[in-house]
Design an enzyme around this catalytic site. Structure first.
Site, short mmCIF file in Angstrom:
data_model
loop_
_atom_site.label_atom_id
_atom_site.label_comp_id
_atom_site.label_asym_id
_atom_site.label_seq_id
_atom_site.Cartn_x
_atom_site.Cartn_y
_atom_site.Cartn_z
N GLU A 151 -6.53 -2.43 -1.47
CA GLU A 151 -6.62 -1.42 -0.39
C GLU A 151 -8.05 -0.96 -0.08
O GLU A 151 -8.34 0.23 -0.01
CB GLU A 151 -5.74 -0.21 -0.74
CG GLU A 151 -4.29 -0.60 -0.94
CD GLU A 151 -3.39 0.55 -1.39
OE1 GLU A 151 -3.84 1.70 -1.41
OE2 GLU A 151 -2.23 0.28 -1.72
N GLU A 256 4.54 -6.35 -2.39
CA GLU A 256 5.13 -5.03 -2.67
C GLU A 256 6.24 -4.73 -1.66
O GLU A 256 6.23 -3.70 -0.99
CB GLU A 256 4.05 -3.94 -2.63
CG GLU A 256 2.89 -4.20 -3.57
CD GLU A 256 1.86 -3.07 -3.64
OE1 GLU A 256 2.12 -1.95 -3.18
OE2 GLU A 256 0.76 -3.33 -4.18
O1 9MR Z 1 4.71 2.59 -7.24
C1 9MR Z 1 3.54 3.26 -7.66
C2 9MR Z 1 3.87 4.70 -8.00
O2 9MR Z 1 4.70 4.76 -9.15
C3 9MR Z 1 2.58 5.49 -8.22
O3 9MR Z 1 2.90 6.85 -8.40
C4 9MR Z 1 1.69 5.31 -6.99
C5 9MR Z 1 0.39 6.08 -7.10
O4 9MR Z 1 -0.33 5.97 -5.92
O5 9MR Z 1 1.39 3.92 -6.82
C6 9MR Z 1 2.53 3.19 -6.51
O6 9MR Z 1 2.21 1.84 -6.29
C7 9MR Z 1 1.31 1.56 -5.20
C8 9MR Z 1 0.59 0.26 -5.55
O7 9MR Z 1 0.00 0.36 -6.80
C9 9MR Z 1 -0.42 -0.10 -4.47
N1 9MR Z 1 0.18 -0.14 -3.17
C10 9MR Z 1 0.99 1.01 -2.79
C11 9MR Z 1 2.03 1.29 -3.87
C12 9MR Z 1 2.96 2.41 -3.44
O8 9MR Z 1 2.27 3.61 -3.31
#
Ligand code: 9MR
Length: 370
Positions: A151, A256
Site C-alpha cells: 500500500e 485479499e
Molecule cells: O485483517 C487485518 C486486521 O486483522 C488488522 O486489524 C488490520 C490492521 O490494519 O489489517 C488487516 O489486514 C489488512 C492487510 O494487512 C493489508 N490490506 C488491508 C487489510 C484489511 O485492512
C-alpha cells in the site's frame, strides 16, 4: 515458476487430485493456488479454533498470516523480535503442504511507535535493512513469497506520505526490494495494494514494477488485494486490471479477496477514525445483525461465481487467489471501521458452514469459460 508451484502445492497428495472435487483447492488445482488467512488478533485462531484450522487445511493450499508477521507483532521494540505466532502459522503451513506468504515487510500501518522516533536518516535506513534481513532470513525456505511493500500508493498514483518516504526518500521501495533480494535471492518478491482497478492508482503500480525492472531489481508478482463489494469494481474493471498488470510480465495474485455486503462507512470520508465509534449499533451501517437476507445471499453467490469465472478465464496470468479470512465470524470487516458489525464477505458462515457461494464455486463448469 508459477506452474511448478501449482503442480507442487496442489497435487499433493496425488490421490486428492484424482478424486471428487468437494473442496476449493482441488476444484481450482489446474488454474491457481487457493489461499486463506490465519489471524492472531483478539481471537487467537492459531491456538484456539481447531474448526477453522480444519476448514483451512481441507480447502486451501496457500496461507497468509493475517497479522503475525507485521512489524508491530514481529519487531515490537527497536532490538526485539517476536516470532512465536508467526512460527505457529509457519509450522501449520508446512504440516499441510501449503504455499506460505510473508505479509508484510514494509507498510505504514501496524508499525510500532518507536519507528517514528528514529531521527537520523542513516540509522533509519539501517534499521529498515535489518528488519527486512531478520524477517526474511528467519523464514528462509519456509515463506514462498514476501509482500515486500504494501500500500505505498495514493489513489491518484502518487506515493503515499509515510515514515519510509520521509526518512529514506523516493527510492525506499527499490531499497526494500533490494534488501529482500539480498536476504534471500530465492524467495519470491511482490508489491501489494488495493483499489488497483482505479486507472491512476494502477498506473502508479505499473510505474513501480517497471522502474524496479529497469533498474535490474527483482520483482516477481503484483498483489491485487480485492476488498470488493457486491457491485464494485465491475467485472470489466477487474478484467482490465488483471490484463494491464500482467502485461508488465510479473505474476498477478489476488491477495485479499472478500466481498462486503453491508454499507461502506468510508463514504463518510474525512471523518476521523475515532469518530466511527458513534455509529456503533446504528442499523443504517449494520443492517444484518439478525442474519444475511436471502436476496443478499443470492447476490453474493452470483458475484463470487462471476469473479471466479473471470479468474479462470485469465488463469494464465493469475497464480494465486487468496481470501482475506476464512469464516464470516472472524472477518476484519466486522470491526473496520465500525466495531461489532455483522458482515458476510467470505465462503464460510459464522457457524463454520459452507455458504451457497462455496457450492456455486465448486459447480463452476470450466468448459463454458472462454
Ligand atoms: O485483517 C487485518 C486486521 O486483522 C488488522 O486489524 C488490520 C490492521 O490494519 O489489517 C488487516 O489486514 C489488512 C492487510 O494487512 C493489508 N490490506 C488491508 C487489510 C484489511 O485492512
Amino acid at each position: 515458476m508459477r506452474n511448478l508451484y501449482i503442480l507442487l502445492f496442489s497435487c499433493l497428495p496425488i490421490l486428492a487430485c484424482s478424486q471428487g472435487k468437494d473442496n476449493l483447492k482441488d476444484k481450482f488445482s489446474d488454474y491457481f493456488l487457493i489461499g486463506a488467512t490465519i489471524n492472531q488478533e483478539d481471537y487467537q485462531i492459531i491456538d484456539k479454533d481447531k474448526k477453522v484450522l480444519k476448514i483451512v487445511s481441507e480447502n486451501f493450499n496457500s496461507l497468509t498470516p493475517e497479522n503475525s508477521m507485521k512489524w508491530m507483532h514481529s519487531h515490537p521494540e527497536y532490538s526485539k523480535f517476536t516470532f512465536s505466532n508467526a512460527q505457529k502459522i509457519t509450522d501449520f503451513a508446512k504440516d499441510n503442504n501449503m504455499y506460505l506468504l510473508g505479509h508484510t515487510l514494509v507498510w505504514h500501518n501496524q508499525v510500532p511507535e518507536y519507528i517514528s522516533e528514529i531521527a537520523d536518516k542513516g540509522k533509519f535506513n539501517l534499521h529498515l535493512k535489518n528488519h527486512i534481513y531478520q524477517l526474511v532470513t528467519r523464514f528462509k525456505g519456509k515463506v514462498n513469497m514476501w509482500d515486500v511493500v504494501n500500500e505505498a500508493l495514493n489513489d491518484d498514483g502518487t506515493l503515499r506520505e509515510t515514515v519510509f518516504l520521509k526518512m529514506i526518500g523516493d527510492d525506499y521501495i527499490e531499497k526494500a526490494f533490494q534488501f529482500a533480494n539480498d536476504s534471500d535471492p530465492n524467495v519470491e518478491l511482490a508489491y501489494n495494494d488495493y483499489n488497483l482497478y482505479k486507472p491512476k492508482k494502477r498506473a502508479g503500480a505499473i510505474r513501480i514494477i517497471n522502474s524496479l525492472k529497469e533498474k535490474g531489481i527483482r520483482i516477481d508478482a503484483v498483489g491485487v488485494q480485492a476488498h470488493w463489494d457486491l457491485h464494485f469494481p465491475s467485472i470489466q474493471q477487474i478484467e482490465k486490471t488483471i490484463i494491464e498488470l500482467a502485461a508488465t510480465g510479473v505474476d498477478v495474485m489476488i491477495t485479499e479477496l472478500d466481498i462486503t455486503v453491508i454499507p461502506n462507512p468510508y463514504e463518510l470520508a474525512g471523518i476521523a477514525r475515532e469518530e466511527f465509534k458513534k455509529f456503533e449499533g446504528d442499523k443504517k451501517w449494520d443492517p444484518y445483525q439478525a442474519g444475511i437476507p436471502d436476496n443478499i445471499q443470492k447476490k453474493l453467490t452470483k458475484r463470487y461465481k462471476e469473479i471466479f469465472e473471470l479468474f479462470v478465464k485469465h488463469h494464465d496470468k493469475i497464480s494465486r487467489v487468496t481470501f482475506w479470512g476464512t469464516t464470516d465470524k472472524y472477518t476484519w470487516r466486522n470491526d473496520n471501521p465500525i466495531k461489532n458489525r455483522a458482515d458476510y464477505p467470505l465462503l464460510f458462515d459464522r457457524k463454520y458452514n459452507k455458504k451457497p457461494a462455496f457450492f456455486e464455486l465448486l459447480n463452476i463448469d470450466f468448459s463454458k469459460i472462454k
